[in-house]
Design a protein around this motif. Structure first.
Motif: not given
Length: 594
Positions: A128-136, A175-178, A196-199, A248-251
């Motif tokens: 049930g967790s979101r999956n919009d910050e997953l991919g390659v 990879k976990m990222f946004w 890049k996300i660790g958890t 997170e969320e760097p500019h």
């Protein structure tokens, strides 16, 4: 004895209409880009010959929900009207695309949209967790007609697997990222920063990396665009302690030559930042961002989105929240939005004292965020979203000029000045009627005072309250600060004081300028001391206060009772305005001196 100039004005309040109805800072006065859905994020825009093309992440089931995908909307009239949302990627349950940014390639006549796309439908690590910050990898499409249509083909923006990926739930296979960073162009190369996300979903450890392309703006064949991830190392930029600190969320913004500046968000109450002096190859250690190296005053922020941008005139703007509150889940405390101006000083950026630029006047817990700056022929706009409505706001040129000129501004504004008193003795002085805060108006009190360490710990400086009734009192507070206390309609109160940073030298016997600004539109009170907006210092998590919307005004008795001299000090001058003073205007008054 005293010299008094009183300017009595007819009350500026119009029956049935509040000042905030016309306040450009009120988010509801912005133009709606879209509100057709339950979730809108990152309305990020390119400007091409006056056409605004914005990419947006949206869904009908909330953030991270089924059907999340990237869309765009176009304005051909400088943000006055917008086309209906059109898909860049289709809405497909379980296969989200998200967090698009865009950049214009003038030589090719293309706008590139770059985003995450979990086209494989990789599920989250928990049911049930979101999956919009997953991919390659990131992906991109382009438009040759300013967003009316998008390329049939999609192109990969690949980046390497590193230590933080190999340590994640999938051991690097996923990879976990946004990304929330609108790309910039530096010496012909495109840059953007990402997390890049660790958890999962967004928990430490987290690292910051940078994507750069030398030929995105010039290569006709998108499949031949090359990308490099910086730093070229197994770890990106990190904070300490690594395992528990949000980063997170760097500019990233360009400073000069090969110098870059990155700033991000954390849960520690400040903005983590770093510099690179070789175009992103290497970076300084991550440190709190400061207004100026000479003062060391940190820019304070909760775990909320920020946005810096460099403009054609060489100056900067940055949106942030100007508080160190991270209570509860750490996602609140995002109202109002504050704006600071920046300029290059040597090899770094120094930042102005901030101004309130956007606020939600209905809900103190409102969350304007994920903004983008637009610039066209000298005019500046901000897009933002509270997650349910995307809007655009134009900044008035004179207001913005005051902010960018803050380092040199000098003068006493005459607009709104209704009371001007130079003191030489204790007396009762008639006051004009002050405007209704409850209708969105404001009162600003600016004064010069000399205080020594021998002053009484709760010495009154001036007041229009008699016997504890309605009105305001300005006094010494506990012998180490100066504060304003307001009572209205018998039972509604406001208290605000200086702090250990802005008021560090208040009791040294020399003249100091203090301005209390009680602004009824955002329902926020601020204080500026000798050109510094109080931010709470080490005493408080913020230097400003939301106040009770039931506070009607600062009116009390008809006279202002002033005490001068008093043991341990002198009150030298008092000015009262029937409007909010900008932080910058308060600095200009201080710079004039007595």
């Amino acid at each position: 004895m005293f010299h008094l100039v009183l300017i009595f004005l007819t009350c500026c309040c119009t029956a049935g209409r509040a000042a905030s109805d016309d306040d450009f800072r009120n988010i509801t006065n912005g133009v709606t880009i879209s509100d057709k859905g339950t979730y809108f994020d990152q309305p990020y825009c390119s400007v091409v010959n006056g056409t605004f093309t914005c990419v947006i992440t949206t869904s009908f089931s909330g953030e991270g929900g089924n059907g999340e995908h990237v869309v765009n909307s176009i304005s051909y009239d400088l943000g006055a009207t917008w086309t209906p949302l059109a898909n860049i990627e289709p809405s497909v349950n379980g296969k989200p695309s998200s967090y698009a940014v865009n950049v214009y390639a003038p030589a090719l006549g293309r706008i590139y949209a770059i985003y995450g796309d979990n086209w494989e439908g990789i599920p989250g690590p928990e049911k049930g967790s979101r999956n919009d910050e997953l991919g390659v990898s990131f992906w991109m499409r382009y438009s040759i007609d300013l967003g009316l249509t998008w390329s049939k083909d999609i192109y990969e923006v690949p980046f390497p697997t590193t230590a933080i990926d190999r340590a994640n739930h999938w051991k690097g296979r996923v990879k976990m990222f946004w990304n929330v960073d609108q790309p910039i162009v530096v010496n012909g190369a495109v840059y953007f920063a990402f997390t890049k996300i660790g958890t999962y979903v967004q928990s430490p450890p987290e690292e910051v990396y940078f994507m750069t392309s030398p030929n995105l703006l010039t290569e006709p064949d998108p499949s031949k665009v090359s990308w490099t991830m910086l730093p070229e190392a197994d770890h990106g930029l990190m904070t300490t302690p690594y395992e528990t600190t949000v980063f997170e969320e760097p500019h990233v913004v360009h400073v000069a030559n090969d110098t870059l500046f990155v700033v991000a968000r954390t849960q520690l109450g400040f903005l983590p930042s770093a510099y690179s002096f070789n175009a992103g190859l290497n970076w300084t250690a991550v440190q709190p961002a400061v207004y100026s190296p000479s003062t060391g005053q940190e820019l304070r922020n909760p775990r909320g989105p920020i946005a810096p941008w460099k403009f054609a005139n060489g100056f900067y703007l940055m949106l942030f929240y100007n508080n160190a509150n991270n209570t509860g889940d750490g996602w609140q405390n995002r109202n109002p939005y504050w704006l600071t101006g920046g300029r290059v000083s040597g090899t770094v950026i120094e930042w102005s004292q901030p101004e309130i630029v956007l606020y939600d006047g209905v809900d103190e817990r409102g969350r304007p965020g994920y903004p983008c700056f637009l610039e066209h022929e000298g005019s500046v706009w901000i897009t933002e979203t509270q997650k349910t409505v995307a809007r655009i706001h134009q900044l008035p040129a004179p207001w913005l000029a005051n902010l960018w000129n803050q380092w040199d501004i000098k003068g006493v504004p005459s607009s709104g000045l209704v009371f001007n008193l130079t003191l030489n003795g204790t007396d009762n002085v008639p006051l004009p009627q002050l405007p209704l805060l409850s209708q969105g108006y404001a009162t600003s009190i600016a004064f010069w005072v000399e205080l020594t360490s021998t002053v009484a710990h709760n010495q009154t400086l001036f007041t229009n309250r008699v016997g504890g009734g309605d009105g305001f009192t300005v006094s010494v507070v506990n012998g180490d600060n100066v504060g304003i206390q307001v009572r209205s309609l018998t039972s509604h109160y406001l208290e605000l004081t200086t702090d250990s940073f802005c008021g560090a030298n208040l009791f040294d016997g020399s003249p100091h300028h203090i301005a209390f600004i009680v602004d009824g539109a955002p329902k926020v009170a601020t204080v500026v001391v000798d050109g510094v907006l109080c931010d709470g210092g080490k005493q408080f998590t913020q230097g400003w206060r939301h106040f009770d919307p039931e506070i009607a005004s600062l009116n009390g008795e008809a006279d202002l009772h002033v005490e001068d001299p008093f043991a341990g000090g002198r009150l030298k001058m008092v000015r009262i305005y029937d409007r909010y003073l900008m932080t910058s205007e308060s600095i200009g008054i201080w710079r004039v001196g007595l």
